[in-house]
Design a protein around this motif. Structure first.
Motif, PDB file in Angstrom:
ATOM      1  N   LEU A 150      25.157  68.644  42.641  1.00  0.00           N
ATOM      2  CA  LEU A 150      25.737  67.450  42.034  1.00  0.00           C
ATOM      3  C   LEU A 150      24.647  66.613  41.366  1.00  0.00           C
ATOM      4  O   LEU A 150      23.453  66.791  41.624  1.00  0.00           O
ATOM      5  CB  LEU A 150      26.469  66.633  43.096  1.00  0.00           C
ATOM      6  N   THR A 151      25.081  65.710  40.519  1.00  0.00           N
ATOM      7  CA  THR A 151      24.147  64.913  39.715  1.00  0.00           C
ATOM      8  C   THR A 151      24.281  63.433  40.056  1.00  0.00           C
ATOM      9  O   THR A 151      25.392  62.909  40.169  1.00  0.00           O
ATOM     10  CB  THR A 151      24.419  65.120  38.217  1.00  0.00           C
ATOM     11  N   SER A 152      23.160  62.778  40.214  1.00  0.00           N
ATOM     12  CA  SER A 152      23.111  61.329  40.369  1.00  0.00           C
ATOM     13  C   SER A 152      22.542  60.771  39.066  1.00  0.00           C
ATOM     14  O   SER A 152      21.329  60.719  38.862  1.00  0.00           O
ATOM     15  CB  SER A 152      22.231  60.941  41.555  1.00  0.00           C
ATOM     16  N   TYR A 153      23.424  60.375  38.157  1.00  0.00           N
ATOM     17  CA  TYR A 153      23.025  60.006  36.803  1.00  0.00           C
ATOM     18  C   TYR A 153      22.012  58.858  36.790  1.00  0.00           C
ATOM     19  O   TYR A 153      22.182  57.850  37.464  1.00  0.00           O
ATOM     20  CB  TYR A 153      24.254  59.608  35.991  1.00  0.00           C
ATOM     21  N   GLY A 154      20.945  59.062  36.017  1.00  0.00           N
ATOM     22  CA  GLY A 154      19.931  58.033  35.861  1.00  0.00           C
ATOM     23  C   GLY A 154      18.953  57.929  37.009  1.00  0.00           C
ATOM     24  O   GLY A 154      18.036  57.102  36.957  1.00  0.00           O
ATOM     25  N   MET A 155      19.121  58.768  38.054  1.00  0.00           N
ATOM     26  CA  MET A 155      18.274  58.664  39.246  1.00  0.00           C
ATOM     27  C   MET A 155      17.423  59.919  39.460  1.00  0.00           C
ATOM     28  O   MET A 155      16.707  59.997  40.461  1.00  0.00           O
ATOM     29  CB  MET A 155      19.147  58.425  40.484  1.00  0.00           C
ATOM     30  N   GLU A 156      17.470  60.871  38.548  1.00  0.00           N
ATOM     31  CA  GLU A 156      16.785  62.140  38.763  1.00  0.00           C
ATOM     32  C   GLU A 156      15.612  62.305  37.797  1.00  0.00           C
ATOM     33  O   GLU A 156      15.579  61.695  36.728  1.00  0.00           O
ATOM     34  CB  GLU A 156      17.769  63.300  38.608  1.00  0.00           C
ATOM     35  N   PHE A 157      14.661  63.149  38.202  1.00  0.00           N
ATOM     36  CA  PHE A 157      13.458  63.397  37.407  1.00  0.00           C
ATOM     37  C   PHE A 157      13.341  64.899  37.119  1.00  0.00           C
ATOM     38  O   PHE A 157      13.900  65.719  37.845  1.00  0.00           O
ATOM     39  CB  PHE A 157      12.221  62.910  38.170  1.00  0.00           C
ATOM     40  N   SER A 221      32.220  62.348  42.479  1.00  0.00           N
ATOM     41  CA  SER A 221      33.570  61.900  42.119  1.00  0.00           C
ATOM     42  C   SER A 221      34.143  62.737  40.980  1.00  0.00           C
ATOM     43  O   SER A 221      35.335  63.080  40.983  1.00  0.00           O
ATOM     44  CB  SER A 221      33.562  60.420  41.751  1.00  0.00           C
ATOM     45  N   GLN A 222      33.316  63.091  39.994  1.00  0.00           N
ATOM     46  CA  GLN A 222      33.792  63.934  38.890  1.00  0.00           C
ATOM     47  C   GLN A 222      34.188  65.317  39.389  1.00  0.00           C
ATOM     48  O   GLN A 222      35.201  65.889  38.965  1.00  0.00           O
ATOM     49  CB  GLN A 222      32.703  64.049  37.814  1.00  0.00           C
ATOM     50  N   TRP A 223      33.393  65.860  40.288  1.00  0.00           N
ATOM     51  CA  TRP A 223      33.674  67.184  40.842  1.00  0.00           C
ATOM     52  C   TRP A 223      34.977  67.178  41.645  1.00  0.00           C
ATOM     53  O   TRP A 223      35.856  68.020  41.441  1.00  0.00           O
ATOM     54  CB  TRP A 223      32.497  67.628  41.695  1.00  0.00           C
ATOM     55  N   LEU A 224      35.118  66.211  42.546  1.00  0.00           N
ATOM     56  CA  LEU A 224      36.304  66.177  43.397  1.00  0.00           C
ATOM     57  C   LEU A 224      37.566  65.842  42.601  1.00  0.00           C
ATOM     58  O   LEU A 224      38.661  66.306  42.943  1.00  0.00           O
ATOM     59  CB  LEU A 224      36.103  65.181  44.538  1.00  0.00           C
ATOM     60  N   ALA A 247      27.421  65.618  52.100  1.00  0.00           N
ATOM     61  CA  ALA A 247      27.257  65.598  50.647  1.00  0.00           C
ATOM     62  C   ALA A 247      26.120  64.670  50.258  1.00  0.00           C
ATOM     63  O   ALA A 247      25.968  63.577  50.800  1.00  0.00           O
ATOM     64  CB  ALA A 247      28.551  65.148  49.986  1.00  0.00           C
ATOM     65  N   SER A 248      25.304  65.133  49.300  1.00  0.00           N
ATOM     66  CA  SER A 248      24.195  64.346  48.770  1.00  0.00           C
ATOM     67  C   SER A 248      24.478  64.032  47.305  1.00  0.00           C
ATOM     68  O   SER A 248      25.040  64.867  46.591  1.00  0.00           O
ATOM     69  CB  SER A 248      22.889  65.125  48.903  1.00  0.00           C
ATOM     70  N   PRO A 249      24.105  62.833  46.829  1.00  0.00           N
ATOM     71  CA  PRO A 249      24.372  62.476  45.424  1.00  0.00           C
ATOM     72  C   PRO A 249      23.766  63.444  44.425  1.00  0.00           C
ATOM     73  O   PRO A 249      24.257  63.569  43.302  1.00  0.00           O
ATOM     74  CB  PRO A 249      23.748  61.078  45.295  1.00  0.00           C
ATOM     75  N   SER A 250      22.687  64.152  44.811  1.00  0.00           N
ATOM     76  CA  SER A 250      22.063  65.088  43.878  1.00  0.00           C
ATOM     77  C   SER A 250      21.612  66.353  44.612  1.00  0.00           C
ATOM     78  O   SER A 250      20.577  66.923  44.289  1.00  0.00           O
ATOM     79  CB  SER A 250      20.870  64.432  43.170  1.00  0.00           C
TER      80      SER A 250
END
Length: 259
Positions: A150-157, A221-224, A247-250
């Motif tokens: 899953l993706t945590s938008y704006g929080m990943e590198f 949320s998009q996935w579910l 579940a983890s945000p990313s």
């Protein structure tokens, strides 16, 4: 034309072979937990070289696999003598959004799609079509196991992985760089770019192969929401060994979906 990982089934199979038996044992445990014991039919979409289903066949599983690449399917069909034998998986060329007509309705006990393969689908519409196709093949109480990060938008590198594989005189190394989407979860920001550098060594011959491709991104949320729209629900979230995880945000996990 540069040959990437997905255009060379032999190199793909060598690179991903390690750990296959353990991952299949994990799927087997998931099947026993959510479905129960007994003879089973498994379905793998975008099966590549069929390595999971060949390993599952050794556990007594009847397998069905399909892939959009004729080359992958040709490779999958040729283990051993290359001739169909009783107990061998059945493979066919097919699209993840339109394949259910090739599978007997309500005949599959466990369907699976792991290692972010489902993220090759380019839109929410394509994902929804795929999930509905899978649902048509599932028996009552059957499950669909999807491995997705899953993706945590704006929080990943940006990040990097290195993979190794060897078979006979062939050695393969892959360096993969992941560039996450920038900004919000709007449509323009829902692609993670993957840059792959392969080094294929056969004796003294060394080849370097570069390729890039996008992966569709989903927040939890998009996935579910997509799962719900397809008429499915999340029955569990587990790791590769079938153990419950949170579940983890990313983070990556195997989502166990059912009707």
């Amino acid at each position: 034309m540069q040959i990437g990982l997905y255009e060379d089934p032999a190199v793909y199979d060598i690179l991903h072979a390690r750990g296959t038996a353990r991952e299949v044992r994990g799927l087997f445990r998931i099947a026993r937990r959510f479905i129960g014991p007994g003879k089973q039919t498994w379905l793998e979409s975008a099966c590549g070289t069929g390595r999971y289903l060949r390993a599952a066949a050794r556990l007594g599983i009847r397998g069905i696999g399909f892939d959009l690449s004729p080359g992958m399917i040709e490779y999958a069909r040729r283990p051993g003598t290359g001739q169909p034998r009783p107990g061998n998986p059945r493979f066919f060329v097919g699209d993840m959004t339109d394949f259910a007509a090739r599978v007997r309705p309500a005949s599959v006990h466990l369907a699976f799609n792991v290692i972010n393969t489902i993220r090759h689908l380019e839109s929410d519409k394509a994902l929804l079509a795929h999930l509905r196709e899978v649902r048509r093949t599932l028996r009552p109480r059957a499950v669909y196991v999807v491995g997705i990060t899953l993706t945590s938008y704006g929080m990943e590198f940006p990040s990097e992985d290195v993979w190794h594989g060897a078979r006979g005189r062939c050695r393969v190394k892959q360096v993969v760089q992941y560039v996450p989407p920038i900004g919000t979860k709007q449509e323009r920001g829902r692609q993670e770019m993957v840059h792959s550098h392969l080094v294929v060594t056969r004796g003294r011959r060394v080849e370097h192969r570069d390729s890039s491709y996008p992966l569709r991104c989903y927040s939890e949320s998009q996935w579910l929401e997509a799962v719900h729209r397809a008429g499915l629900r999340a029955r569990g979230l587990v790791d590769d060994d079938g153990r419950d995880i949170v579940a983890s945000p990313s983070g990556y996990g195997l989502w166990v979906l059912g009707g």
